[in-house]
Design a protein around this motif. Structure first.
Motif, short mmCIF file in Angstrom:
data_model
loop_
_atom_site.label_atom_id
_atom_site.label_comp_id
_atom_site.label_asym_id
_atom_site.label_seq_id
_atom_site.Cartn_x
_atom_site.Cartn_y
_atom_site.Cartn_z
N PHE A 1 0.82 -1.21 0.00
CA PHE A 1 0.00 0.00 0.00
C PHE A 1 0.85 1.27 0.00
N LEU A 2 2.20 1.13 -0.02
CA LEU A 2 3.09 2.28 -0.06
C LEU A 2 3.66 2.46 -1.47
N PRO A 3 4.08 3.68 -1.82
CA PRO A 3 4.70 3.87 -3.15
C PRO A 3 5.89 2.96 -3.39
N ASP A 4 6.71 2.78 -2.37
CA ASP A 4 7.79 1.80 -2.43
C ASP A 4 7.76 1.01 -1.14
N GLY A 5 7.02 -0.08 -1.13
CA GLY A 5 6.87 -0.89 0.07
C GLY A 5 7.70 -2.14 0.06
N SER A 6 8.80 -2.15 -0.67
CA SER A 6 9.65 -3.34 -0.71
C SER A 6 10.45 -3.45 0.59
N PHE A 7 10.80 -4.68 0.93
CA PHE A 7 11.71 -4.93 2.05
C PHE A 7 13.12 -4.86 1.47
N HIS A 8 13.83 -3.79 1.80
CA HIS A 8 15.09 -3.49 1.11
C HIS A 8 16.19 -3.24 2.14
N LEU A 9 17.18 -4.11 2.15
CA LEU A 9 18.37 -3.95 3.00
C LEU A 9 19.57 -3.69 2.10
N ARG A 10 20.49 -2.85 2.56
CA ARG A 10 21.70 -2.56 1.79
C ARG A 10 22.91 -2.64 2.73
N ALA A 11 23.79 -3.59 2.45
CA ALA A 11 25.04 -3.73 3.20
C ALA A 11 26.18 -3.25 2.31
N ASP A 12 26.65 -2.05 2.58
CA ASP A 12 27.76 -1.49 1.82
C ASP A 12 28.78 -0.91 2.79
N ALA A 13 29.76 -0.17 2.27
CA ALA A 13 30.85 0.32 3.11
C ALA A 13 30.34 1.26 4.20
N LEU A 14 29.42 2.16 3.87
CA LEU A 14 28.90 3.09 4.87
C LEU A 14 28.18 2.34 5.99
N ALA A 15 27.34 1.37 5.62
CA ALA A 15 26.63 0.58 6.63
C ALA A 15 27.61 -0.21 7.49
N ALA A 16 28.65 -0.78 6.88
CA ALA A 16 29.62 -1.58 7.63
C ALA A 16 30.39 -0.73 8.62
N ALA B 1 7.62 13.24 10.01
CA ALA B 1 8.27 13.81 8.83
C ALA B 1 8.71 12.71 7.86
N LEU B 2 9.30 11.64 8.40
CA LEU B 2 9.73 10.55 7.54
C LEU B 2 8.55 9.80 6.94
N LEU B 3 7.48 9.64 7.73
CA LEU B 3 6.29 8.98 7.20
C LEU B 3 5.69 9.79 6.05
N LEU B 4 5.69 11.10 6.19
CA LEU B 4 5.18 11.96 5.12
C LEU B 4 6.04 11.82 3.87
N ALA B 5 7.36 11.77 4.05
CA ALA B 5 8.24 11.57 2.90
C ALA B 5 7.97 10.23 2.24
N LEU B 6 7.72 9.22 3.06
CA LEU B 6 7.48 7.87 2.56
C LEU B 6 6.25 7.79 1.68
N VAL B 7 5.20 8.51 2.04
CA VAL B 7 3.95 8.41 1.28
C VAL B 7 3.89 9.42 0.13
N LEU B 8 4.76 10.45 0.15
CA LEU B 8 4.71 11.45 -0.90
C LEU B 8 5.58 11.11 -2.11
N VAL B 9 6.64 10.33 -1.91
CA VAL B 9 7.52 10.04 -3.04
C VAL B 9 6.76 9.23 -4.09
N PRO B 10 7.11 9.40 -5.37
CA PRO B 10 6.43 8.63 -6.43
C PRO B 10 6.67 7.13 -6.28
N ALA B 11 5.92 6.34 -7.02
CA ALA B 11 6.04 4.88 -6.97
C ALA B 11 7.47 4.46 -7.30
#
Length: 584
Positions: A63-78, A174-184
């Motif tokens: 029901f969200l524009p981008d509701g995928s379960f998305h994890l990213r393990a990269d250098a910044l995260a590490a 604020a983050l929830l608003l960003a989440l629902v406002l961004v395009p699909a």
């Protein structure tokens, strides 16, 4: 193998959480599994091939524009997980001794809350899109409430926890608003700045503003600082964890991760710099007026986070991240050293009741001094390198010319003054009474050693070989011109030491005024009164039914996540197309 483990590092806290909850072994011992494993896997990834991995499951929240379960393990995260894991491990070990006088049931509850806190922070760091970010973001906020109000039977602690919830609710919204406002298909944190993803009402300015508000709430910047002093109601190790590597650092991490969005909105970047400089100076001034040891350190955190926000606003995200890393070591060291003092003085925190502890607590004395000098930015110590880089960015790309630059320099002087004030009033001068000192446990003292080493040496991750920037690669924009150790850095260090010397010369009676006389006067009191009034109105929205409110919220979130997971696994609804640049 290590890359796959890193992407699921947040799960490492679950075994300890379950074992501690089931009462297996010494309370809290099993919980050590989580932060140790996070640290080990993150460091192993950093010293290995460093192959980035993404985990994407489309249709998780359809029901969200981008509701995928998305994890990213990269250098910044590490890098961030290595900081979180190492600092958390020291705090867990320290807590085994610090909380030893609590009942077994209380200790288990305490470590379970810590596990939820660290696990939520790991989810936040590994989040690849706004949907997963909000899960970790909210989890950290909820866990902070549980930890701050841990001693809920003591006056004021529950209200302090709810203040943290109130501030975080602003950021969550604020983050929830960003989440629902961004395009699909535009929730990916690395592609938010693309033209297609900025096709929303308000464009880049609105999206960057929402991210900034979320970060301000988490990192206690500007008027949203009001919950920080009240958060000191929790156990001292909690204060160290919140202020060093986890909750308040999350806002800076978000801005570093999404810095490309900020680059497309120069007015928001300028506002970020203004907020950072004003908070750096304001937090330093507020710290000079505190009569409580932990509150003095809390306002110090607000001030140092201001430096990081200013660096992001100047377009120097690497400098902000570098200071975040060094700050994690020396601020955790300062808080845990303060915990040794408070433990030794049977829970006393007011400066008026401390003093003359240099000879009876030599380990805490040395650790606090190392942390203080690193905080000031003495050249050669970790804080000297990272603060030097921020000052260089202010000089070269300051959005308001000399005003921002001199403001941050004034903050360096204030840093020396307020930390010197705390240091000399605690460890020097006469003892206020002859009450016996509670000898610190070896576990508490040994926990300080790795943090002291970090406060001394972490700056050399970047100088002279550029190891940190080389590891991070293009995950963090690194346009900074590295001159350190520079004349600018040496001058700043000298200015901070001048403030430290002034604190030494001041009469101890002046720094030990009653809290009411110090904290309620001047502009600090006026701003505190205003923001406290706002938070009280937010708190009143719960109508005194906090238990019901929390239960309904948790059940509602659990139901949403369950429905999303079922739809992903069994195809209850069609999955969304993959986001641009996403690899499954």
């Amino acid at each position: 193998m290590v890359s796959a483990l890193l992407s699921w590092a947040w799960l490492f806290t679950l075994p300890g959480l379950l074992l501690t909850g089931l009462g297996v072994g010494r309370p809290g011992a099993a919980s050590l599994i989580g932060p140790v494993m996070i640290a080990v896997v993150a460091v192993a990834w950093l010293v290995g091939p460093r192959a980035p991995v993404e985990v994407v499951r489309a249709g998780w929240l359809p029901f969200l524009p981008d509701g995928s379960f998305h994890l990213r393990a990269d250098a910044l995260a590490a890098v961030m997980l290595a900081v979180v894991g190492i600092v958390s491990t020291c705090i867990y070990v320290y807590s085994l001794a610090y909380m030893a006088e609590e009942t077994p049931a209380s200790r288990r509850r305490y470590f379970m809350f810590l596990d939820v806190f660290v696990g939520s922070m790991a989810i936040l760091v590994l989040a690849g899109n706004l949907a997963v970010l909000l899960v970790g973001w909210s989890g950290v906020g909820l866990a902070s409430f549980l930890l701050i109000s841990f001693w809920h039977d003591r006056p004021g602690t529950l209200a302090a926890g709810v203040q943290a919830l109130a501030a975080n609710a602003v950021g969550d919204a604020a983050l929830l608003l960003a989440l629902v406002l961004v395009p699909a298909n535009c929730g990916d944190l690395l592609t938010l700045q693309t033209p297609g993803c900025l096709a929303l009402p308000g464009g880049a300015t609105l999206l960057a503003s929402l991210l900034l508000i979320g970060a301000m709430a988490k990192s206690a910047q500007g008027p949203l600082y009001f919950w920080i002093p009240s958060a000191m109601a929790g156990p001292t190790p909690v204060s160290a964890l919140i202020h060093a590597a986890t909750m308040v650092a999350a806002g800076v991490y978000l801005l570093v991760r999404t810095n490309a969005v900020m680059a497309t909105a120069p007015r928001v970047a300028a506002a970020t710099a203004i907020i950072g400089v004003l908070t750096a100076v304001g937090g330093g001034l507020a710290s000079t007026r505190q009569a409580n040891l932990k509150r003095g350190l809390a306002y110090s955190t607000v001030s140092q986070l201001g430096y990081m926000f200013a660096a992001v606003g100047f377009g120097a995200p690497f400098a902000a991240l570098f200071h975040l890393i060094t700050h994690a070591a020396f601020k955790a060291l300062l808080f845990l050293s303060a915990g040794v003092v408070i433990h030794a003085r049977h829970g006393r925190e007011d400066l008026a009741s401390l003093g003359g502890l240099r000879r009876v607590l030599p380990g805490a004395y040395a650790a606090f001094l190392i942390g203080a000098l690193a905080l000031i930015g003495v050249p050669g110590l970790s804080g000297g390198f990272s603060k030097d880089l921020i000052l260089e960015a202010a000089e070269e790309r300051g959005v308001f010319g000399p005003l921002a630059f001199f403001g941050l320099f004034a903050g360096v002087f204030l840093t020396g003054w307020y930390i010197g004030r705390l240091f000399f009033s605690v460890f020097h001068g006469p003892r206020p009474d002859s009450e016996p000192i509670h000898a610190p446990s070896p576990l508490m003292q040994w926990s300080l050693v790795p943090l002291a080493a970090g406060a001394l040496l972490l700056g050399y991750l970047e100088w002279p070989r550029g190891i940190l920037s080389g590891v991070l690669g293009d995950t963090v924009a690194h346009a900074e011109v590295v001159h350190f150790p520079s004349l600018l850095g040496f001058f700043a260090g000298a200015l901070g030491m001048a403030g430290f010397a002034i604190a030494f010369r001041r009469d101890r009676a002046a720094v030990a005024q009653p809290a009411a006389a110090v904290e309620e006067g001047g502009w600090v009191g006026a701003v505190a009164s205003l923001t406290t009034g706002v938070s009280a109105r937010l708190i009143s929205a719960h109508s005194g039914r906090l238990g019901r409110y929390a239960l309904v919220s948790v059940l509602g979130i659990a139901l949403i996540l369950l429905l999303g997971l079922l739809s992903s696994l069994f195809g209850i609804s069609a999955p969304l197309p993959a986001s641009p640049g996403v690899r499954s």
